[in-house]
Structures are given as C-alpha cells and as structure tokens.
Design a protein around this motif. Structure first.
Motif, PDB file in Angstrom:
ATOM      1  N   LEU A 114       0.822  -1.210   0.000  1.00  0.00           N
ATOM      2  CA  LEU A 114       0.000   0.000   0.000  1.00  0.00           C
ATOM      3  C   LEU A 114       0.857   1.262   0.000  1.00  0.00           C
ATOM      4  CD1 LEU A 114      -2.826  -0.980   2.522  1.00  0.00           C
ATOM      5  CD2 LEU A 114      -2.926  -0.946   0.019  1.00  0.00           C
ATOM      6  N   GLY A 115       1.974   1.239   0.759  1.00  0.00           N
ATOM      7  CA  GLY A 115       2.842   2.406   0.789  1.00  0.00           C
ATOM      8  C   GLY A 115       3.461   2.702  -0.555  1.00  0.00           C
ATOM      9  N   VAL A 153       2.272   1.726  -3.536  1.00  0.00           N
ATOM     10  CA  VAL A 153       1.219   2.111  -4.472  1.00  0.00           C
ATOM     11  C   VAL A 153       0.766   3.547  -4.210  1.00  0.00           C
ATOM     12  CG1 VAL A 153      -1.173   1.644  -5.123  1.00  0.00           C
ATOM     13  CG2 VAL A 153       0.429  -0.254  -4.852  1.00  0.00           C
ATOM     14  N   ARG A 154       0.635   3.915  -2.923  1.00  0.00           N
ATOM     15  CA  ARG A 154       0.169   5.269  -2.602  1.00  0.00           C
ATOM     16  C   ARG A 154       1.194   6.317  -3.036  1.00  0.00           C
ATOM     17  NH1 ARG A 154      -3.670   7.799   0.224  1.00  0.00           N
ATOM     18  NH2 ARG A 154      -3.159   9.748   1.305  1.00  0.00           N
ATOM     19  N   ALA A 165       0.890   6.766  -6.703  1.00  0.00           N
ATOM     20  CA  ALA A 165      -0.352   7.455  -7.044  1.00  0.00           C
ATOM     21  C   ALA A 165      -0.256   8.948  -6.745  1.00  0.00           C
ATOM     22  CB  ALA A 165      -1.517   6.827  -6.274  1.00  0.00           C
ATOM     23  N   ARG A 166       0.369   9.308  -5.587  1.00  0.00           N
ATOM     24  CA  ARG A 166       0.510  10.724  -5.240  1.00  0.00           C
ATOM     25  C   ARG A 166       1.474  11.451  -6.184  1.00  0.00           C
ATOM     26  NH1 ARG A 166      -0.818  11.861   0.152  1.00  0.00           N
ATOM     27  NH2 ARG A 166      -0.243  14.023  -0.367  1.00  0.00           N
ATOM     28  N   TYR A 173       9.198   4.042   0.269  1.00  0.00           N
ATOM     29  CA  TYR A 173       7.875   4.353   0.804  1.00  0.00           C
ATOM     30  C   TYR A 173       7.175   3.078   1.281  1.00  0.00           C
ATOM     31  CZ  TYR A 173       8.579   8.955  -1.246  1.00  0.00           C
ATOM     32  OH  TYR A 173       9.080  10.196  -1.562  1.00  0.00           O
ATOM     33  N   LEU A 196       0.637   5.796   5.761  1.00  0.00           N
ATOM     34  CA  LEU A 196      -0.019   6.112   4.488  1.00  0.00           C
ATOM     35  C   LEU A 196      -0.419   7.584   4.436  1.00  0.00           C
ATOM     36  CD1 LEU A 196      -2.287   2.948   4.041  1.00  0.00           C
ATOM     37  CD2 LEU A 196      -0.092   3.445   2.949  1.00  0.00           C
ATOM     38  N   THR A 232       2.643   9.703   3.497  1.00  0.00           N
ATOM     39  CA  THR A 232       3.281   9.354   2.231  1.00  0.00           C
ATOM     40  C   THR A 232       2.918  10.374   1.158  1.00  0.00           C
ATOM     41  OG1 THR A 232       3.295   6.989   2.745  1.00  0.00           O
ATOM     42  CG2 THR A 232       3.441   7.600   0.418  1.00  0.00           C
ATOM     43  N   GLY A 233       3.927  10.922   0.548  1.00  0.00           N
ATOM     44  CA  GLY A 233       3.723  11.902  -0.505  1.00  0.00           C
ATOM     45  C   GLY A 233       5.014  12.166  -1.244  1.00  0.00           C
TER      46      GLY A 233
END
Length: 486
Positions: free
Chosen positions: A20-21, A23-24, A27-28, A43, A180, A183-184
């Motif tokens: 998830l980290g 993928v996020r 995505a960001r 991440y 999450l 995360t950016g």
C-alpha cells in the motif's frame, strides 16, 4: 490469539503495508517515480516498518509485563507461608502454573469442560488424580489455595491474551494509517527508513550488552546471598569439597579449580599441537585435492554431540588407559580419570583450533610469502618465521576458544573423569570440574535458599572471572604482536 499467530498477523500486515505504501507513493506522484523524493520501495518499507515495529514493541512489552502483573494478583491467593521468601513464592508459583497448565490440557482433551475447570474444588475432587489423566504429574496433592490461584491464573491469562491481541492489532493498524497519511512526493522516506534501521542496530547492540550485564548481575546477586551464609575465605581457600544438605558442608573451591585446570591443561596439550599442525599442513603443504577431503573430514568432529564423546570416553578411552597404562604402572584401576576426559576433550577441540587457524593462515597476504621466498628462505623457514608470526593474533584467538570450551565442558567430564573433588597430581585418578558441580548442585531435590545450592552461582561467577582473565591475557598478546607485524 497466541503470540505466535499474532506475530504472523503482524508480518502479514507489514507486507500489506509495504504494498500500500508503494502504491500510494506512486499514485501521489501521478505514476512518475521521478516526482518522488525517494525510490518507491522506500515508501513501501516505511509503511511496513511503521506497521511492524510499534506492534512488535507492544507485543514484547506485553509479554514481559503480563506475567509480572498476573503473579502479583494471583500471589494474594496463596497461603502466607508462600510469601515469606522469594524462593518460596517462586516454588509456589511453579505449582500454580503446573496446575493451570493441567486444567488447560484437561479442557483441551475433553476430560472436563471450561466451566468444570473454573468450578472444580479440592473438597469434592481429587485434582491430582484428574490431572494425571491428561499426563500432568504432580508431586503432591493440590491445596485449596493453589487450585484457586491456578483458576485465577487461567482466567487472567485468557483476559491478557485478548487484551494483547486488541492492543497489538490496534497499534499495527494505527501505524499503517499514519504511514499512508504522510506518504507523498516530498516525504523523505529514504532518510526515515535509514534512521529506523540505524536505531534498530543500536537497540540490537544494546540488548547484547544488557544481556551480558543481566547474566553478571544474576550470578553476582546469588553469589552474594551465598557468601552471606558461607565464609568466602573457606570457599576460596578450603581444600575439601563435601556438600551436605543436612548441614555440616565443606564447600572448598580449590579442589574443583584444580580439577578444572588439570583437565583443561591435558586437553590443550592434545588439541593445540594437533590442531595447529593440521592447519599448517592444510594451509601450506596440502594439495587442493587432499585439502578438499581432509578439512571436511576433520570438521565433522565438531558436529558430533558431546554426549557421544562422553560415551566414547566412558566405554573406550577410559578402559584402554586403565588396562594398558594405569593398572600396569600401579597408577590406578579406574577408567574415569583426568587423562580420559582430557584426551577426549582435546580430540573434541581439534576442529576448532585447526579450522580457525587454517582460515587465519590463509588470510596472511601472499606478498609476505613471496618476499620471503625472494630472499632465499625455504618453505619451512617461511612458515616458521613469516606466516606464523603474522597469523599469531588470530591463532591466539583459536587457542582461546579451545581453552574456553575445555574449561566449560561438562558432559565429557561427568562421564569420563568422574565426580570426585580432590587434589592430586596423578592424571589417572578420577577428578571433577566446576561445571559438573554446578549442574550437580542445581539438580535434584534442592533448596534454592541453602548455601549448598547457592554455591553453584559462586562457582559460576568464579568460572566467569577465570575465562574473562583468559580473554584479557589473550587480548594483550594479540595487541603486542599486532603492533609488531602490522
């Protein structure tokens, strides 16, 4: 949920967090990894670590604190006699845990229901007989107080397991959610992950140090309790070892020290020359084909359990030494002797000396050998005057390891040297060591508050100081020769 399954759940959540980290983060960043401060994997690792580490910390802390809390609550149900001393309380709690485990097994095997286990009373049921049906053997009948404490122990343990599961999973999910959320693209995941790993390394090294401190403190505290009951002058300078739990013990340390050093000396006389010469041959003279066969064959000895060496000493070496040397020369008629144990321990230690010394000799730079050959030295002169001095610090480490193992060996001594604590120069007489007596004083029906039992900790502390002294001497030798040859 048991601690094991809880640990597996944490690892699964950490794996989910990694995915998830990552993928996020992508995505960001709009699917372009170039817009991220760190690589996407960092991440993912950040989310995984934030999920796993706090949850593991809570789990470990819970496993440490829960038994203490339960023992304090359950201890109030025990009779006053069990609370008089720490030893009495420990023995009483052992009985409580044993009965609680028996009740759990009885419920698991269908001998009784969970309600029956909670409601059973000593006035109406022979608890000892009921638990014997599920394989739990108790040394005496279960008292009313012990049964009540065991039932309370079961209840509190079950409640603790539920609370542990809820707390650990809540912390894991909270850590995942927080990771999450932060995360950016501008989040410095690499810096955070590296800081976490550095902290983990520091904690690991601190645990190793604290473990050593804990070992020393446990031996020191019990040794002080022993010396409060038995004069230290009689322990360190007494020439007789004769423990008697009924009173009148003579706990002189000198015979045990003599037996330990005597057997260790014999073993080193066997192990060091044979191991070192074997290493020199394999490193400097043997062909690759011979080395490929001989080195693994020698290292097989290191994998043999010490109890097998003990049987070898008892059934083969001891009788041979007795029938061929000791008896004909009038030196003794027993197969158990210093020479028996020393020879077998020496054989046991050959792989440690030879393998380590061989690796150390091979690590000596080839340039040193070539320079010696260029000056006209022969191979044997090169080995003696160049290779061995250059490798001496490492060889000292190998010898030290063999000496430490010889001093700490127990099974071979117990089976090959006997249990007699005496002062004698005859290597064909039975003697014993500190390690054998440590085991002997801590096994069987013993009173852990008596000097006859606490003396085992004094022996352990003395043994620790002895091996520490060997390490200090070895380090001084290593430092001296390192300054000379580096």
């Amino acid at each position: 949920m048991t601690a094991f399954f809880l640990l597996v759940t944490i690892l699964i959540l950490a794996l989910v967090g990694y995915i998830l980290g990552r993928v996020r983060a992508m995505a960001r960043a709009g699917g372009d990894a170039r817009g991220l401060h760190s690589l996407p994997n960092y991440y993912g690792w950040h989310a995984a670590l934030m999920t796993m580490l706090p949850a593991l910390a809570v789990l470990i802390l819970w496993l440490i604190v829960q038994p203490v809390v339960i023992e304090r609550k359950v201890g109030t149900l025990l009779p006053p006699a069990a609370l008089e001393t720490d030893t009495a309380f420990t023995l009483a709690m052992d009985d409580v845990r044993r009965v609680a485990k028996g009740l759990d097994l009885a419920v698991a095997n269908g001998v009784m229901t969970d309600s029956d286990a909670s409601m059973i009373r000593t006035e109406f049921t022979d608890v000892r007989e009921r638990l014997a049906q599920v394989g739990v053997a108790l040394g005496s009948n279960v008292s009313k107080e012990t049964l009540a404490a065991a039932q309370s122990y079961r209840k509190l343990t079950a409640l603790g397991a539920v609370g542990r599961t809820i707390a650990v999973l809540a912390v894991a999910l909270a850590g995942l959610a927080w990771a999450l959320a932060v995360t950016g693209p501008k989040f410095r995941a690499r810096n955070r992950v590296e800081a976490i790993i550095m902290g983990a390394l520091v904690i690991a090294s601190s645990i190793a140090i604290l473990t050593t401190v804990g070992i020393i403190w446990s031996m020191l505290s019990e040794s002080l309790a022993f010396f409060r009951q038995y004069p230290f002058t009689e322990f360190f300078f007494g020439l007789t070892w004769s423990p008697n739990f009924k009173g009148g013990s003579e706990l002189g340390f000198v015979p045990l020290l003599w037996g330990t050093l005597y057997i260790s000396l014999v073993s080193m006389i066997v192990a060091v020359p044979l191991g070192l010469f074997t290493a020199i041959y394999l490193a400097e003279y043997a062909s690759p084909a011979v080395r490929a066969v001989v080195k693994p064959a020698i290292e097989v000895i290191a994998g043999i359990p010490t109890v097998v060496f003990g049987l070898f000493a008892l059934m083969t070496v001891g009788p041979l030494l007795r029938d061929w040397i000791a008896a004909p020369m009038g030196l003794g008629n027993s197969g158990s002797s210093v020479m028996t144990a020393g020879l077998v321990i020496g054989i046991l230690n050959i792989p440690f000396v030879s393998s380590l010394a061989d690796d150390i000799l091979n690590a000596v730079p080839q340039a040193l050998r070539d320079g010696s050959y260029g000056l006209g030295a022969t191979k044997s002169e090169t080995v003696k005057q160049v290779v061995l001095p250059a490798a001496l610090p490492g060889i000292m480490g190998a010898v030290l390891m063999a000496a430490s193992r010889a001093i700490g060996e127990t099974m071979v001594v117990a089976m090959g040297a006997g249990a007699a604590a005496k002062l004698s120069l005859n290597p064909f007489e039975a003697m014993t060591t500190m390690t054998v007596k440590i085991v002997g004083q801590l096994t069987g029906d013993t009173d852990f508050a008596s000097p006859e039992t606490l003396v085992a900790f004094a022996l352990g502390l003395t043994l620790f100081v002895l091996t520490l002294g060997l390490n200090v001497v070895a380090l001084q030798v290593v430092r001296k020769y390192k300054e000379q040859y580096e």
